[in-house]
Scaffold this active site. Sequence first.
Site, short mmCIF file in Angstrom:
data_model
loop_
_atom_site.label_atom_id
_atom_site.label_comp_id
_atom_site.label_asym_id
_atom_site.label_seq_id
_atom_site.Cartn_x
_atom_site.Cartn_y
_atom_site.Cartn_z
N HIS A 236 44.10 13.45 -1.29
CA HIS A 236 43.58 12.09 -1.08
C HIS A 236 44.36 11.37 0.01
O HIS A 236 45.55 11.63 0.23
CB HIS A 236 43.60 11.28 -2.39
CG HIS A 236 44.96 10.96 -2.93
ND1 HIS A 236 45.64 9.79 -2.63
CD2 HIS A 236 45.77 11.65 -3.78
CE1 HIS A 236 46.79 9.78 -3.28
NE2 HIS A 236 46.90 10.89 -3.98
N ASP B 218 44.05 7.76 0.26
CA ASP B 218 44.34 6.39 -0.13
C ASP B 218 45.77 6.32 -0.67
O ASP B 218 46.35 7.32 -1.08
CB ASP B 218 43.36 5.89 -1.20
CG ASP B 218 43.37 6.75 -2.46
OD1 ASP B 218 43.19 7.98 -2.32
OD2 ASP B 218 43.56 6.21 -3.57
N ASP C 237 52.91 10.87 -1.30
CA ASP C 237 51.74 10.68 -2.17
C ASP C 237 50.64 9.96 -1.41
O ASP C 237 50.60 8.74 -1.41
CB ASP C 237 52.15 9.90 -3.42
CG ASP C 237 51.02 9.72 -4.42
OD1 ASP C 237 50.05 10.50 -4.36
OD2 ASP C 237 51.10 8.81 -5.25
N GLU D 115 41.72 7.93 -5.19
CA GLU D 115 42.43 8.66 -6.23
C GLU D 115 43.37 7.75 -7.01
O GLU D 115 43.58 7.94 -8.21
CB GLU D 115 43.21 9.82 -5.60
CG GLU D 115 43.75 10.84 -6.60
CD GLU D 115 45.10 10.47 -7.17
OE1 GLU D 115 45.51 11.08 -8.18
OE2 GLU D 115 45.77 9.57 -6.62
N GLU D 116 43.94 6.76 -6.32
CA GLU D 116 44.94 5.90 -6.96
C GLU D 116 44.33 4.85 -7.87
O GLU D 116 45.04 4.08 -8.49
CB GLU D 116 45.81 5.22 -5.89
CG GLU D 116 46.62 6.16 -5.02
CD GLU D 116 47.74 6.86 -5.77
OE1 GLU D 116 47.84 6.68 -6.99
OE2 GLU D 116 48.51 7.59 -5.12
N ASP E 209 49.28 17.46 -4.93
CA ASP E 209 49.51 16.03 -5.21
C ASP E 209 50.41 15.84 -6.42
O ASP E 209 50.17 14.97 -7.24
CB ASP E 209 48.16 15.34 -5.43
CG ASP E 209 48.28 13.82 -5.55
OD1 ASP E 209 49.26 13.25 -5.05
OD2 ASP E 209 47.39 13.21 -6.18
N ARG F 281 49.66 7.49 -21.00
CA ARG F 281 49.45 8.91 -20.69
C ARG F 281 49.68 9.69 -22.00
O ARG F 281 50.79 9.67 -22.53
CB ARG F 281 50.43 9.38 -19.62
CG ARG F 281 50.58 8.43 -18.40
CD ARG F 281 49.34 8.42 -17.55
NE ARG F 281 49.36 7.39 -16.53
CZ ARG F 281 49.39 7.64 -15.22
NH1 ARG F 281 49.47 8.88 -14.78
NH2 ARG F 281 49.34 6.64 -14.34
#
Length: 465
Positions: A87, A89, A118, A152-153, A176, A349
Amino acid sequence: MSINWQEEVNSRKDELMEDLYSLIRINSVKDLENKTDDMPVGPGPAKALHKFLEIGERDGFITKNIENVAGHIEYGEGDETLGVLAHVDVVPTGDGWDTDPFEPVIKDGKLYARGSSDDKGPAVAAYYALKIIKDLGLPVSKKVRYIIGTDEESGWYCMDRYQANEKMPDFGFSPDAQFPIINGEKGIATFLLTFPNLDTKGDVELKTFQSGLASNMVPGNASATIVSSEINTFKQAFEAYIAKNSLGGSAVVNGNELELTLVGKACHAQNPSLGVNAGTHLANFLKDLSLDASGMKYVSTIAEFFHLDPSGKLTGIDHTDAVMGELTSSPNIFVYEAEGQKTLALNVRFPKGTDADTIIKQLTSKLDNVEVVAEPGVKGTHYVPATDPLVVALLGAYEDNTGEKGAEKTIGGGTYGRLFERGCAFGAMFPGREDTMHQANEYMYVEDIFKSAAIYADAIYRLIK
Protein backbone atom coordinates in the site's frame (compact mmCIF):
# COMPACT_ATOMS: atom_id res chain seq x y z
CA MET A 1 20.92 -21.57 -12.31
CA SER A 2 22.45 -19.78 -9.34
CA ILE A 3 21.53 -16.13 -8.91
CA ASN A 4 23.13 -13.73 -6.47
CA TRP A 5 20.01 -11.76 -5.63
CA GLN A 6 21.85 -9.28 -3.43
CA GLU A 7 24.25 -8.38 -6.23
CA GLU A 8 21.32 -7.81 -8.56
CA VAL A 9 19.73 -5.45 -6.00
CA ASN A 10 23.01 -3.64 -5.35
CA SER A 11 23.41 -2.89 -9.05
CA ARG A 12 20.06 -1.08 -8.95
CA LYS A 13 20.44 0.79 -5.66
CA ASP A 14 20.39 4.31 -7.08
CA GLU A 15 17.28 3.87 -9.21
CA LEU A 16 15.50 2.03 -6.38
CA MET A 17 16.09 4.91 -3.99
CA GLU A 18 15.12 7.48 -6.62
CA ASP A 19 11.78 5.73 -7.14
CA LEU A 20 11.25 5.40 -3.39
CA TYR A 21 11.95 9.11 -2.86
CA SER A 22 9.41 10.03 -5.54
CA LEU A 23 6.74 8.10 -3.60
CA ILE A 24 7.73 9.36 -0.17
CA ARG A 25 7.49 12.98 -1.31
CA ILE A 26 3.77 12.47 -1.99
CA ASN A 27 1.64 13.19 1.07
CA SER A 28 -0.66 10.18 0.76
CA VAL A 29 -2.60 10.49 4.01
CA LYS A 30 -6.27 9.69 3.50
CA ASP A 31 -8.02 13.02 2.89
CA LEU A 32 -11.79 12.80 2.86
CA GLU A 33 -12.18 16.58 3.16
CA ASN A 34 -10.76 16.96 -0.33
CA LYS A 35 -12.06 13.75 -1.88
CA THR A 36 -13.89 13.80 -5.19
CA ASP A 37 -15.91 11.26 -7.14
CA ASP A 38 -12.73 10.49 -9.08
CA MET A 39 -10.54 10.33 -5.95
CA PRO A 40 -12.67 8.68 -3.23
CA VAL A 41 -9.96 8.62 -0.55
CA GLY A 42 -8.40 11.94 -1.48
CA PRO A 43 -5.91 13.36 -3.98
CA GLY A 44 -2.74 12.31 -2.15
CA PRO A 45 -3.37 8.54 -2.16
CA ALA A 46 -4.50 8.74 -5.80
CA LYS A 47 -1.33 10.61 -6.77
CA ALA A 48 0.84 7.98 -5.06
CA LEU A 49 -1.02 5.21 -6.86
CA HIS A 50 -0.49 6.95 -10.20
CA LYS A 51 3.23 7.31 -9.48
CA PHE A 52 3.60 3.61 -8.66
CA LEU A 53 1.76 2.54 -11.81
CA GLU A 54 3.81 5.03 -13.82
CA ILE A 55 6.99 3.35 -12.56
CA GLY A 56 5.58 -0.03 -13.61
CA GLU A 57 4.70 1.25 -17.09
CA ARG A 58 8.19 2.73 -17.46
CA ASP A 59 9.68 -0.69 -16.77
CA GLY A 60 7.48 -2.47 -19.31
CA PHE A 61 4.92 -4.10 -17.04
CA ILE A 62 1.20 -4.41 -17.74
CA THR A 63 -0.64 -2.04 -15.39
CA LYS A 64 -4.23 -1.27 -14.48
CA ASN A 65 -5.85 1.47 -12.39
CA ILE A 66 -9.01 0.56 -10.47
CA GLU A 67 -11.09 3.69 -9.74
CA ASN A 68 -8.03 5.64 -8.51
CA VAL A 69 -8.05 3.65 -5.25
CA ALA A 70 -6.18 0.51 -6.28
CA GLY A 71 -4.18 -0.87 -9.14
CA HIS A 72 -1.94 -3.68 -10.23
CA ILE A 73 1.24 -4.49 -12.11
CA GLU A 74 1.31 -7.85 -13.92
CA TYR A 75 4.06 -10.16 -15.11
CA GLY A 76 4.27 -13.70 -16.47
CA GLU A 77 1.75 -16.31 -17.52
CA GLY A 78 0.31 -19.44 -15.97
CA ASP A 79 -2.76 -21.12 -14.56
CA GLU A 80 -2.05 -19.83 -11.06
CA THR A 81 -1.44 -16.27 -9.93
CA LEU A 82 0.80 -15.13 -7.09
CA GLY A 83 -0.32 -11.92 -5.45
CA VAL A 84 1.99 -9.38 -3.85
CA LEU A 85 -0.05 -6.73 -2.02
CA ALA A 86 1.39 -3.44 -0.77
CA HIS A 87 0.00 0.00 0.00
CA VAL A 88 1.03 3.58 -0.68
CA ASP A 89 -1.21 5.41 1.82
CA VAL A 90 0.29 6.48 5.16
CA VAL A 91 -1.04 7.43 8.58
CA PRO A 92 -1.14 11.11 9.65
CA THR A 93 2.22 12.52 10.67
CA GLY A 94 1.32 13.95 14.08
CA ASP A 95 3.79 16.06 16.04
CA GLY A 96 7.34 15.45 17.20
CA TRP A 97 9.20 15.11 13.90
CA ASP A 98 12.79 16.31 13.66
CA THR A 99 12.59 16.45 9.87
CA ASP A 100 9.95 17.06 7.21
CA PRO A 101 7.96 13.78 7.17
CA PHE A 102 7.57 13.96 3.40
CA GLU A 103 11.15 14.86 2.53
CA PRO A 104 13.35 11.75 2.82
CA VAL A 105 16.49 12.23 4.91
CA ILE A 106 19.23 9.66 5.56
CA LYS A 107 21.00 9.92 8.92
CA ASP A 108 23.22 7.24 10.44
CA GLY A 109 22.16 4.79 7.76
CA LYS A 110 18.45 5.31 8.45
CA LEU A 111 15.93 6.70 5.97
CA TYR A 112 13.62 9.03 7.89
CA ALA A 113 10.20 9.76 6.37
CA ARG A 114 6.55 8.92 6.80
CA GLY A 115 6.07 5.65 4.95
CA SER A 116 9.75 4.67 4.95
CA SER A 117 8.93 1.46 6.81
CA ASP A 118 5.12 1.41 6.45
CA ASP A 119 4.81 0.73 3.62
CA LYS A 120 6.56 2.61 0.83
CA GLY A 121 10.06 1.32 1.61
CA PRO A 122 9.04 -2.37 1.64
CA ALA A 123 6.66 -1.82 -1.29
CA VAL A 124 9.44 -0.49 -3.53
CA ALA A 125 11.78 -3.26 -2.37
CA ALA A 126 9.22 -5.89 -3.39
CA TYR A 127 8.60 -4.12 -6.70
CA TYR A 128 12.32 -4.16 -7.51
CA ALA A 129 12.36 -7.86 -6.66
CA LEU A 130 9.82 -8.46 -9.43
CA LYS A 131 11.66 -6.07 -11.74
CA ILE A 132 14.88 -8.06 -11.31
CA ILE A 133 13.12 -11.30 -12.28
CA LYS A 134 11.76 -9.56 -15.37
CA ASP A 135 15.11 -7.94 -16.23
CA LEU A 136 16.86 -11.32 -16.07
CA GLY A 137 14.23 -12.95 -18.26
CA LEU A 138 13.88 -15.91 -15.90
CA PRO A 139 11.46 -18.69 -16.89
CA VAL A 140 8.23 -18.64 -14.90
CA SER A 141 5.20 -20.95 -14.70
CA LYS A 142 2.81 -18.63 -12.91
CA LYS A 143 1.51 -15.09 -13.26
CA VAL A 144 2.44 -12.42 -10.72
CA ARG A 145 0.03 -9.64 -9.88
CA TYR A 146 1.52 -6.88 -7.76
CA ILE A 147 -1.49 -5.06 -6.24
CA ILE A 148 -1.26 -1.53 -4.82
CA GLY A 149 -3.80 -0.18 -2.35
CA THR A 150 -4.47 3.35 -1.10
CA ASP A 151 -6.63 2.85 2.01
CA GLU A 152 -4.86 0.12 3.99
CA GLU A 153 -4.41 2.33 7.06
CA SER A 154 -8.12 2.96 7.39
CA GLY A 155 -11.13 1.13 6.01
CA TRP A 156 -9.64 -0.95 3.16
CA TYR A 157 -12.08 0.67 0.73
CA CYS A 158 -9.38 0.20 -1.90
CA MET A 159 -9.46 -3.59 -1.56
CA ASP A 160 -13.27 -3.63 -1.50
CA ARG A 161 -13.27 -1.92 -4.87
CA TYR A 162 -10.43 -4.02 -6.22
CA GLN A 163 -12.19 -7.27 -5.35
CA ALA A 164 -15.43 -5.95 -6.85
CA ASN A 165 -13.66 -5.41 -10.18
CA GLU A 166 -10.91 -8.03 -10.35
CA LYS A 167 -10.41 -11.70 -9.53
CA MET A 168 -8.00 -12.05 -6.62
CA PRO A 169 -4.79 -14.05 -7.05
CA ASP A 170 -4.72 -17.64 -5.79
CA PHE A 171 -2.22 -17.06 -2.97
CA GLY A 172 0.28 -14.43 -1.94
CA PHE A 173 2.01 -12.24 0.59
CA SER A 174 2.16 -8.65 1.74
CA PRO A 175 5.49 -6.87 2.37
CA ASP A 176 3.99 -4.92 5.24
CA ALA A 177 5.08 -6.37 8.57
CA GLN A 178 8.09 -8.31 9.85
CA PHE A 179 10.57 -11.02 8.95
CA PRO A 180 10.92 -13.99 9.21
CA ILE A 181 7.16 -14.31 8.47
CA ILE A 182 3.69 -13.47 9.76
CA ASN A 183 1.39 -16.42 9.06
CA GLY A 184 -1.17 -15.49 11.70
CA GLU A 185 -3.08 -12.25 12.21
CA LYS A 186 -5.40 -11.41 15.05
CA GLY A 187 -8.88 -10.15 14.44
CA ILE A 188 -9.26 -6.37 14.42
CA ALA A 189 -12.22 -4.31 15.53
CA THR A 190 -12.77 -0.71 16.57
CA PHE A 191 -15.58 -0.12 19.04
CA LEU A 192 -17.25 3.25 19.38
CA LEU A 193 -18.20 4.05 22.97
CA THR A 194 -20.80 6.78 23.35
CA PHE A 195 -21.16 8.45 26.74
CA PRO A 196 -24.36 9.96 28.21
CA ASN A 197 -25.23 13.62 28.65
CA LEU A 198 -25.80 14.26 32.36
CA ASP A 199 -27.34 17.39 33.88
CA THR A 200 -25.53 17.70 37.23
CA LYS A 201 -23.12 20.62 37.48
CA GLY A 202 -19.79 20.55 39.29
CA ASP A 203 -17.23 22.99 40.61
CA VAL A 204 -15.23 22.45 37.40
CA GLU A 205 -16.65 22.14 33.89
CA LEU A 206 -14.97 19.95 31.30
CA LYS A 207 -15.50 21.99 28.16
CA THR A 208 -13.54 19.91 25.64
CA PHE A 209 -11.32 16.83 25.51
CA GLN A 210 -9.59 15.69 22.35
CA SER A 211 -6.94 13.09 21.54
CA GLY A 212 -6.04 10.80 18.67
CA LEU A 213 -5.46 10.96 14.92
CA ALA A 214 -6.44 7.47 13.74
CA SER A 215 -8.09 4.39 15.19
CA ASN A 216 -4.93 2.32 14.66
CA MET A 217 -2.55 4.74 16.39
CA VAL A 218 -1.94 5.16 20.11
CA PRO A 219 -2.34 8.93 20.56
CA GLY A 220 0.80 10.88 21.37
CA ASN A 221 -1.01 14.13 22.17
CA ALA A 222 -4.13 15.09 24.11
CA SER A 223 -5.78 18.38 24.99
CA ALA A 224 -8.61 19.53 27.22
CA THR A 225 -10.19 22.77 28.35
CA ILE A 226 -11.67 23.16 31.82
CA VAL A 227 -13.58 26.08 33.32
CA SER A 228 -13.17 26.95 37.01
CA SER A 229 -12.50 29.70 39.53
CA GLU A 230 -9.47 27.77 40.80
CA ILE A 231 -7.48 27.73 37.58
CA ASN A 232 -4.05 28.41 39.07
CA THR A 233 -4.39 25.56 41.56
CA PHE A 234 -5.23 23.12 38.77
CA LYS A 235 -2.41 24.49 36.63
CA GLN A 236 0.10 23.65 39.34
CA ALA A 237 -1.44 20.20 39.88
CA PHE A 238 -1.20 19.42 36.16
CA GLU A 239 2.42 20.50 35.94
CA ALA A 240 3.19 18.28 38.92
CA TYR A 241 1.39 15.34 37.26
CA ILE A 242 3.30 15.50 33.99
CA ALA A 243 6.60 15.92 35.84
CA LYS A 244 5.86 12.91 38.07
CA ASN A 245 4.99 10.74 35.06
CA SER A 246 7.84 11.99 32.83
CA LEU A 247 5.43 13.42 30.28
CA GLY A 248 5.48 16.55 28.16
CA GLY A 249 2.80 19.18 28.16
CA SER A 250 1.67 22.66 29.05
CA ALA A 251 -1.10 24.48 30.93
CA VAL A 252 -2.25 27.88 29.66
CA VAL A 253 -4.59 30.16 31.62
CA ASN A 254 -7.13 32.07 29.54
CA GLY A 255 -9.47 33.97 31.85
CA ASN A 256 -11.40 31.38 33.85
CA GLU A 257 -10.37 28.62 31.43
CA LEU A 258 -7.36 26.34 31.60
CA GLU A 259 -6.13 24.82 28.36
CA LEU A 260 -4.22 21.61 29.01
CA THR A 261 -1.94 19.84 26.55
CA LEU A 262 -0.29 16.51 27.36
CA VAL A 263 2.37 14.79 25.28
CA GLY A 264 2.96 11.04 25.45
CA LYS A 265 4.31 8.76 22.71
CA ALA A 266 2.43 7.58 19.64
CA CYS A 267 2.84 4.06 18.27
CA HIS A 268 1.01 1.40 16.25
CA ALA A 269 -2.10 0.11 18.00
CA GLN A 270 -1.11 -3.52 17.43
CA ASN A 271 1.37 -3.15 20.30
CA PRO A 272 0.08 -0.36 22.53
CA SER A 273 2.57 -1.06 25.30
CA LEU A 274 5.27 0.50 23.11
CA GLY A 275 3.58 3.90 23.38
CA VAL A 276 2.43 6.28 26.07
CA ASN A 277 -1.28 6.99 25.63
CA ALA A 278 -1.71 10.74 26.06
CA GLY A 279 -5.51 10.44 26.14
CA THR A 280 -5.76 8.06 29.08
CA HIS A 281 -3.08 9.98 30.97
CA LEU A 282 -4.98 13.23 30.61
CA ALA A 283 -8.19 11.54 31.75
CA ASN A 284 -6.31 10.07 34.70
CA PHE A 285 -5.31 13.56 35.78
CA LEU A 286 -8.77 15.07 35.29
CA LYS A 287 -10.59 12.36 37.24
CA ASP A 288 -9.37 13.87 40.54
CA LEU A 289 -11.02 17.24 39.87
CA SER A 290 -14.59 18.05 40.95
CA LEU A 291 -15.92 17.92 37.41
CA ASP A 292 -19.49 18.24 36.21
CA ALA A 293 -21.32 14.92 35.94
CA SER A 294 -20.89 14.42 32.19
CA GLY A 295 -17.21 15.28 32.32
CA MET A 296 -16.62 13.09 35.37
CA LYS A 297 -18.40 10.14 33.78
CA TYR A 298 -16.21 10.46 30.70
CA VAL A 299 -12.77 10.84 32.31
CA SER A 300 -13.37 8.53 35.29
CA THR A 301 -14.51 5.70 33.00
CA ILE A 302 -11.42 6.12 30.84
CA ALA A 303 -9.12 6.28 33.87
CA GLU A 304 -10.71 3.32 35.64
CA PHE A 305 -11.08 0.94 32.71
CA PHE A 306 -8.55 1.91 30.02
CA HIS A 307 -5.50 3.58 31.58
CA LEU A 308 -2.32 1.47 31.49
CA ASP A 309 -4.24 -1.65 30.46
CA PRO A 310 -3.06 -2.90 27.03
CA SER A 311 -4.45 -6.42 27.62
CA GLY A 312 -8.05 -5.39 28.40
CA LYS A 313 -8.15 -6.95 31.86
CA LEU A 314 -9.89 -3.96 33.44
CA THR A 315 -12.83 -4.28 31.07
CA GLY A 316 -12.90 -8.06 31.18
CA ILE A 317 -12.20 -8.51 27.47
CA ASP A 318 -8.74 -10.04 27.97
CA HIS A 319 -8.17 -13.38 26.23
CA THR A 320 -5.16 -15.48 25.23
CA ASP A 321 -4.79 -18.18 22.59
CA ALA A 322 -1.92 -20.68 22.75
CA VAL A 323 -0.89 -20.04 19.12
CA MET A 324 -2.02 -16.47 18.43
CA GLY A 325 -1.18 -14.92 21.80
CA GLU A 326 -3.08 -12.36 23.82
CA LEU A 327 -5.67 -9.73 23.01
CA THR A 328 -4.62 -6.07 22.98
CA SER A 329 -6.84 -3.12 23.81
CA SER A 330 -6.03 0.46 22.84
CA PRO A 331 -8.29 3.54 23.26
CA ASN A 332 -7.15 5.78 20.41
CA ILE A 333 -9.64 8.53 19.53
CA PHE A 334 -11.19 10.68 22.25
CA VAL A 335 -13.81 13.34 21.47
CA TYR A 336 -15.66 15.25 24.20
CA GLU A 337 -17.66 18.43 23.80
CA ALA A 338 -19.72 19.75 26.72
CA GLU A 339 -22.68 20.45 24.45
CA GLY A 340 -22.00 17.80 21.84
CA GLN A 341 -20.24 14.54 21.05
CA LYS A 342 -18.84 12.36 23.85
CA THR A 343 -17.15 9.31 22.36
CA LEU A 344 -14.15 7.03 22.61
CA ALA A 345 -12.87 4.76 19.81
CA LEU A 346 -11.35 1.57 21.23
CA ASN A 347 -9.14 -0.52 18.93
CA VAL A 348 -8.95 -4.21 19.84
CA ARG A 349 -6.76 -6.93 18.31
CA PHE A 350 -8.13 -10.34 19.32
CA PRO A 351 -6.90 -13.94 18.87
CA LYS A 352 -8.92 -17.07 18.22
CA GLY A 353 -11.44 -17.85 20.95
CA THR A 354 -13.25 -14.52 21.07
CA ASP A 355 -14.95 -12.18 18.61
CA ALA A 356 -16.44 -8.72 18.21
CA ASP A 357 -19.91 -9.69 19.45
CA THR A 358 -18.45 -11.23 22.59
CA ILE A 359 -16.34 -8.15 23.24
CA ILE A 360 -19.37 -5.86 22.87
CA LYS A 361 -21.25 -7.89 25.49
CA GLN A 362 -18.27 -7.80 27.86
CA LEU A 363 -17.77 -4.05 27.48
CA THR A 364 -21.47 -3.28 27.85
CA SER A 365 -21.74 -5.32 31.04
CA LYS A 366 -18.72 -3.56 32.55
CA LEU A 367 -19.32 0.04 31.45
CA ASP A 368 -22.48 1.39 33.03
CA ASN A 369 -24.64 3.63 30.85
CA VAL A 370 -22.17 3.61 27.93
CA GLU A 371 -23.34 2.52 24.46
CA VAL A 372 -20.92 0.20 22.63
CA VAL A 373 -21.08 -0.59 18.90
CA ALA A 374 -18.55 -2.06 16.48
CA GLU A 375 -17.56 0.27 13.67
CA PRO A 376 -17.75 -1.11 10.10
CA GLY A 377 -14.82 -3.16 8.85
CA VAL A 378 -14.38 -5.77 11.57
CA LYS A 379 -11.74 -8.33 10.49
CA GLY A 380 -11.71 -11.88 11.80
CA THR A 381 -8.65 -13.93 12.70
CA HIS A 382 -6.40 -15.35 9.96
CA TYR A 383 -3.93 -18.25 10.08
CA VAL A 384 -1.94 -20.24 7.51
CA PRO A 385 -0.29 -23.41 8.87
CA ALA A 386 3.49 -23.49 9.01
CA THR A 387 3.42 -26.60 6.80
CA ASP A 388 1.77 -24.79 3.90
CA PRO A 389 4.09 -24.66 0.82
CA LEU A 390 3.74 -20.86 0.74
CA VAL A 391 5.07 -20.54 4.28
CA VAL A 392 7.84 -23.07 3.58
CA ALA A 393 8.99 -21.15 0.48
CA LEU A 394 8.96 -17.75 2.17
CA LEU A 395 10.86 -18.99 5.22
CA GLY A 396 13.34 -20.73 2.93
CA ALA A 397 14.10 -17.50 1.08
CA TYR A 398 14.55 -15.65 4.38
CA GLU A 399 16.83 -18.28 5.86
CA ASP A 400 19.02 -18.70 2.76
CA ASN A 401 19.54 -14.94 2.38
CA THR A 402 20.18 -14.16 6.05
CA GLY A 403 21.65 -17.31 7.53
CA GLU A 404 19.11 -17.01 10.32
CA LYS A 405 16.51 -19.58 11.33
CA GLY A 406 12.92 -18.57 10.67
CA ALA A 407 9.77 -19.45 12.60
CA GLU A 408 6.06 -18.79 12.34
CA LYS A 409 4.52 -15.82 14.15
CA THR A 410 1.18 -14.13 14.81
CA ILE A 411 0.77 -10.34 15.07
CA GLY A 412 -1.96 -7.93 16.04
CA GLY A 413 -1.53 -5.87 12.90
CA GLY A 414 -3.80 -6.35 9.93
CA THR A 415 -2.16 -6.77 6.54
CA TYR A 416 -3.41 -7.47 3.06
CA GLY A 417 -2.11 -11.02 3.53
CA ARG A 418 -5.41 -11.91 5.17
CA LEU A 419 -7.24 -11.25 1.91
CA PHE A 420 -6.11 -14.68 0.69
CA GLU A 421 -7.03 -17.97 2.33
CA ARG A 422 -3.35 -18.78 1.72
CA GLY A 423 -1.80 -15.41 2.46
CA CYS A 424 0.97 -14.17 4.75
CA ALA A 425 2.76 -10.99 5.66
CA PHE A 426 6.46 -11.21 4.87
CA GLY A 427 8.89 -8.51 6.01
CA ALA A 428 10.29 -6.02 5.76
CA MET A 429 11.25 -5.24 9.38
CA PHE A 430 14.09 -7.48 10.51
CA PRO A 431 14.33 -9.07 13.97
CA GLY A 432 15.93 -6.78 16.53
CA ARG A 433 15.07 -3.57 14.68
CA GLU A 434 13.09 -0.83 16.44
CA ASP A 435 9.50 -0.57 15.26
CA THR A 436 8.79 3.09 14.42
CA MET A 437 5.70 2.53 12.26
CA HIS A 438 2.96 5.10 12.97
CA GLN A 439 5.37 7.10 15.13
CA ALA A 440 7.12 10.43 14.74
CA ASN A 441 10.54 10.09 13.08
CA GLU A 442 9.58 6.85 11.37
CA TYR A 443 12.60 5.30 9.70
CA MET A 444 13.98 2.21 7.99
CA TYR A 445 17.61 1.24 7.66
CA VAL A 446 18.70 1.72 4.06
CA GLU A 447 20.61 -1.56 4.12
CA ASP A 448 17.41 -3.32 5.21
CA ILE A 449 15.57 -1.99 2.18
CA PHE A 450 18.20 -3.53 -0.10
CA LYS A 451 18.42 -6.77 1.89
CA SER A 452 14.64 -7.19 1.85
CA ALA A 453 14.56 -6.65 -1.92
CA ALA A 454 16.97 -9.59 -2.37
CA ILE A 455 14.83 -11.80 -0.10
CA TYR A 456 11.68 -10.82 -1.98
CA ALA A 457 13.27 -11.60 -5.35
CA ASP A 458 14.34 -15.05 -4.16
CA ALA A 459 10.93 -15.69 -2.58
CA ILE A 460 8.89 -14.61 -5.61
CA TYR A 461 10.99 -16.68 -7.96
CA ARG A 462 10.69 -19.77 -5.75
CA LEU A 463 6.92 -19.39 -5.91
CA ILE A 464 6.57 -18.85 -9.68
CA LYS A 465 9.43 -20.70 -11.39
